[in-house]
Design a protein around this motif. Structure first.
Motif, short mmCIF file in Angstrom:
data_model
loop_
_atom_site.label_atom_id
_atom_site.label_comp_id
_atom_site.label_asym_id
_atom_site.label_seq_id
_atom_site.Cartn_x
_atom_site.Cartn_y
_atom_site.Cartn_z
N CYS A 270 22.02 -47.60 -14.75
CA CYS A 270 20.81 -47.05 -15.35
C CYS A 270 20.32 -45.80 -14.63
N GLY A 271 20.53 -45.73 -13.33
CA GLY A 271 20.03 -44.60 -12.55
C GLY A 271 18.54 -44.67 -12.26
N THR A 272 17.89 -45.78 -12.58
CA THR A 272 16.44 -45.87 -12.36
C THR A 272 16.01 -47.17 -11.66
N GLY A 273 16.93 -47.86 -11.01
CA GLY A 273 16.54 -49.02 -10.21
C GLY A 273 16.46 -50.32 -10.97
N ASP A 274 16.82 -50.33 -12.25
CA ASP A 274 16.62 -51.53 -13.06
C ASP A 274 17.82 -52.48 -13.09
N GLY B 235 20.80 -52.65 -10.79
CA GLY B 235 21.42 -53.12 -9.56
C GLY B 235 22.91 -52.86 -9.43
N CYS C 217 19.15 -49.98 -3.98
CA CYS C 217 19.78 -49.28 -5.10
C CYS C 217 20.12 -47.86 -4.65
N CYS D 265 21.00 -45.46 -6.34
CA CYS D 265 20.51 -44.45 -7.27
C CYS D 265 19.08 -44.04 -6.95
N LEU D 266 18.35 -44.85 -6.16
CA LEU D 266 16.96 -44.53 -5.81
C LEU D 266 16.84 -43.99 -4.38
N GLY E 28 17.39 -58.54 -9.59
CA GLY E 28 17.51 -57.09 -9.72
C GLY E 28 18.87 -56.63 -10.18
#
Ligand SMILES: Cc1cc2nc3c(=O)[nH]c(=O)nc-3n(C[C@H](O)[C@H](O)[C@H](O)COP(=O)(O)OP(=O)(O)OC[C@H]3O[C@@H](n4cnc5c(N)ncnc54)[C@H](O)[C@@H]3O)c2cc1C
Ligand code: FES
Ligand code: FES
Lengths: 163, 291
Positions: free
Chosen positions: A42-46, A48, A60, A62-63, A133
Motif C-alpha cells: 500500500c505504501g501507507t502503513g496499512d 504490513g 513498516c 514504507c513509513l 497490521g
C-alpha cells in the motif's frame, strides 16, 4: 536535490548508499540494495507487506525515510534463515500452507518473529492482535495463525533441548 | 526536499529559523501518507528523534515526562506508567498496529491535529501539559491549548513540542478511554471517550470527561462533569452523563457513521468510560489502603 549518504547494518552486513530525502527505506532496500523480499502493498502503513526489523522494532519500511536509517540495524526477510536452514517460522509456513501468492508472507514472518522474540508462548488472540497490521488477501489468515503457533511451540521445545 | 536530524533542541530551533518552509516529524506515520497523497513537499524535513530530550519515559518525584518523539510502544510497555494511566495507555495502544506503534509519537498524534486522534482526549482528561520549544524560550502549555481545528495547532512556525508532563493521579483517581470503530483493530475512531474519575467511598468527588472524533477538536463535556460530581453514580447521574455527552457533539456525517449515530454512541461510550474509570479508582484506593 541534495543526496544523503547513509551507512547502516543490513542482515549483518555493513552497507552504505546515497539517498534522496524523499526516498522511503522500502525503496532504498529494494532498488539500491536489491532486497526484493521487502514488498510494497500500500505504501501507507496499512498492509504490513514491507515489515522489517529496524533497531529491534518491527516497522513498516514504507513509513521510514531512507535517510533515517543512518547507523541503524535492519533485518529483512532475507536475514531470517540461517544460511540454508530455514527459520522455524518459514518452515512452519511452508508445512502449514500459510501462503498462496506470497506477497504478504515476508511481512507476516517478520511481524511474527517480532512477536515471538518478545513473547515465546503467545495465545491465539495475542497472535491475531500482533499480526493485525498485516493484511493477506489469499489465505483467510487461519493457516497463518496456526503456523505461527506451531513455530512458537517448536522453538520452545528446541530451546528446551538445547539448554 | 532536504533532510536534517539535529541532536539538540537549540540546533533544531536554529535549523527551523533558517528554513521557514520546514516540517518537523517524529514517526512520520502521518507525514509520509500525507506526502504520498499529494500534499506539497516542504523544502526541509526535520527529524526530531535524535534529540535526547524528545525520547524517553521517566518518573521524577510525582511527574511523568514523556519525550514528544518517543514511540507509543514505549508507553504501553511501561508497567509503572500503565498503572498510573490505564486509560491513556489504552488510548496509545489503539494507535494502529505494532508496526505503527513502534514509530507513532504523542507529539505527532497531537500536532497532526486529527479530530479522531486517540491519545488526545485521554491526555486532556489527565490534565497533561506540553513543553513547547520556541526561539523566544520554552513555555509550558496545557494540551487542550494546542489543537485549534482539524489539522491546525496554536504553535507558531518554527516551534515544536519537546515533552509531555503528567502529574501522577491523586489517591482514588483513575482513567479510562473507549473507542468505537467498525472493526476490531486498525481503524480510525468513530467516537472516542475519555474519563478521569476521583471517588471517596461511593461518592464522585472529581470528574473530567472528554470526547474525540465528534467535533473539530476534542471536546470536554462540562455538563456531564457537573452531573456526576457529588453523585453516587446513580442511574440518573449516569443518564445525565450520556445525555450531556450526546448534546456536546458537533459531529460530521461520513462513511464511518452518521451524525445521529455518533451522537448516540458518544453518550453510551461516555457512560461506560465513567463506569470503568470509577471501578479503577476504587481499586486504586484499595491498593493504597493496603500499603
Ligand atoms: C496504518 C495507520 C493506522 C493509524 N491508526 C491510528 C489510530 O488508530 N489512532 C490514531 O490516533 N492515529 C492513527 N494513525 C495516525 C498516526 O499514526 C498517529 O497520529 C501518530 O501518533 C502520529 O505520530 P508520528 O510521530 O508518526 O507523527 P508524524 O507523522 O511524525 O507527525 C505528524 C504531524 O505532527 C507534527 N509533529 C510531530 N512531532 C511534533 C512535535 N514534537 N512538535 C510539533 N509538531 C510535531 C508533524 O509536523 C506533522 O504535521 C494511524 C496511522 C497509520 C499509518
Ligand atoms: S507497503 Fe508498507 S504497510 Fe503496506
Ligand atoms: S498469500 Fe497472497 S496476500 Fe497473503
Amino acid at each position: 536535490m541534495t543526496r544523503t549518504h547513509v551507512q547502516c547494518n543490513v542482515n549483518g552486513d555493513e552497507v552504505d548508499f546515497l539517498t534522496d530525502p524523499a526516498e522511503s527505506l522500502l525503496n532504498a532496500l529494494r532498488d539500491q540494495l536489491g532486497l526484493l523480499g521487502v514488498k510494497e502493498g500500500c505504501g501507507t502503513g496499512d498492509c504490513g507487506a514491507c515489515s522489517i526489523m529496524l533497531d529491534d522494532a518491527v516497522t513498516c519500511a514504507c513509513l521510514v525515510f531512507a535517510a533515517e536509517a543512518e547507523r541503524s540495524t535492519i533485518v529483512t526477510i532475507e536475514g531470517l534463515a540461517d544460511a540454508d536452514k530455514l527459520h522455524p517460522l518459514q518452515q512452519c509456513f511452508l508445512e502449514g500452507a500459510a501462503l498462496q501468492c506470497g506477497v504478504c508472507t515476508p511481512g507476516f514472518l517478520i511481524a511474527a518473529k517480532a512477536l515471538l522474540d518478545r513473547n515465546p508462548d503467545p495465545t491465539e488472540t495475542e497472535v491475531r492482535y500482533a499480526l493485525a497490521g498485516n493484511l493477506c488477501r489469499c489465505t483467510g489468515y487461519d493457516k497463518i495463525i496456526r503456523s505461527v503457533l506451531a513455530a512458537a511451540e517448536e522453538m520452545r521445545n528446541d530451546h528446551g533441548v538445547s539448554l | 526536499m532536504r533532510y536534517s536530524a539535529p541532536t539538540t533542541v537549540d540546533e533544531a530551533l536554529a535549523t527551523l529559523t533558517a528554513e521557514p518552509n520546514a516540517r518537523v516529524f517524529a514517526g512520520a506515520t502521518d507525514l509520509i501518507p500525507q506526502l504520498r497523497s499529494g500534499r506539497p513537499e516542504p523544502a526541509l524535513i526535520v527529524d526530531l528523534k535524535r534529540i535526547d530530550r524528545l525520547r524517553g519515559v521517566t518518573l521524577t518525584d510525582a511527574t511523568w515526562t514523556i519525550g514528544a518523539a518517543t514511540p507509543t510502544s514505549h508507553l504501553t510497555r511501561n508497567a509503572g506508567f500503565a498503572a498510573d494511566f490505564p486509560g491513556l495507555t489504552e488510548a496509545a495502544g489503539l494507535i494502529g498496529s505494532d508496526q505503527i506503534q513502534n514509530r507513532s509519537s504523542l507529539g505527532g498524534n497531537l500536532c497532526n491535529a486529527s479530530p479522531a486522534a486517540d491519545s488526545v482526549p485521554a491526555l486532556i482528561a489527565n490534565d497533561a501539559r506540553v513543553v513547547v520549544a520556541s526561539a523566544s524560550g520554552e513555555r509550558v502549555v496545557r494540551v487542550d491549548g494546542i489543537t485549534i481545528g482539524p489539522g491546525a495547532t496554536s504553535l507558531a512556525p518554527g516551534e515544536f513540542i519537546i515533552e509531555f508532563q503528567l502529574d501522577r493521579p491523586a489517591a482514588s483517581t483513575s482513567d479510562a478511554y473507549l473507542r468505537m470503530i467498525p472493526r476490531t483493530e486498525m481503524d480510525i475512531a468513530v467516537v472516542g471517550a475519555a474519563a478521569r474519575i476521583t471517588t471517596d467511598g461511593g461518592l464522585c468527588t472529581g470528574a473530567t470527561i472528554v470526547l474525540g472524533a465528534v467535533a473539530p477538536i476534542a471536546t470536554r463535556v462540562n455538563d456531564a462533569e457537573t452531573a456526576l460530581v457529588g453523585s453516587t453514580f446513580t442511574d440518573d447521574a449516569l443518564a445525565a452523563v450520556a445525555a450531556a455527552a450526546s448534546a456536546a457533539c458537533d459531529p460530521i456525517d461520513d462513511k464511518r457513521g452518521t451524525i445521529a449515530y455518533r451522537r448516540q454512541v458518544a453518550g453510551v461510550l461516555a457512560r461506560r468510560a465513567v463506569a470503568l474509570a470509577r471501578m479503577r479508582s476504587t481499586a486504586s484506593s484499595n491498593e493504597s489502603s493496603q500499603t
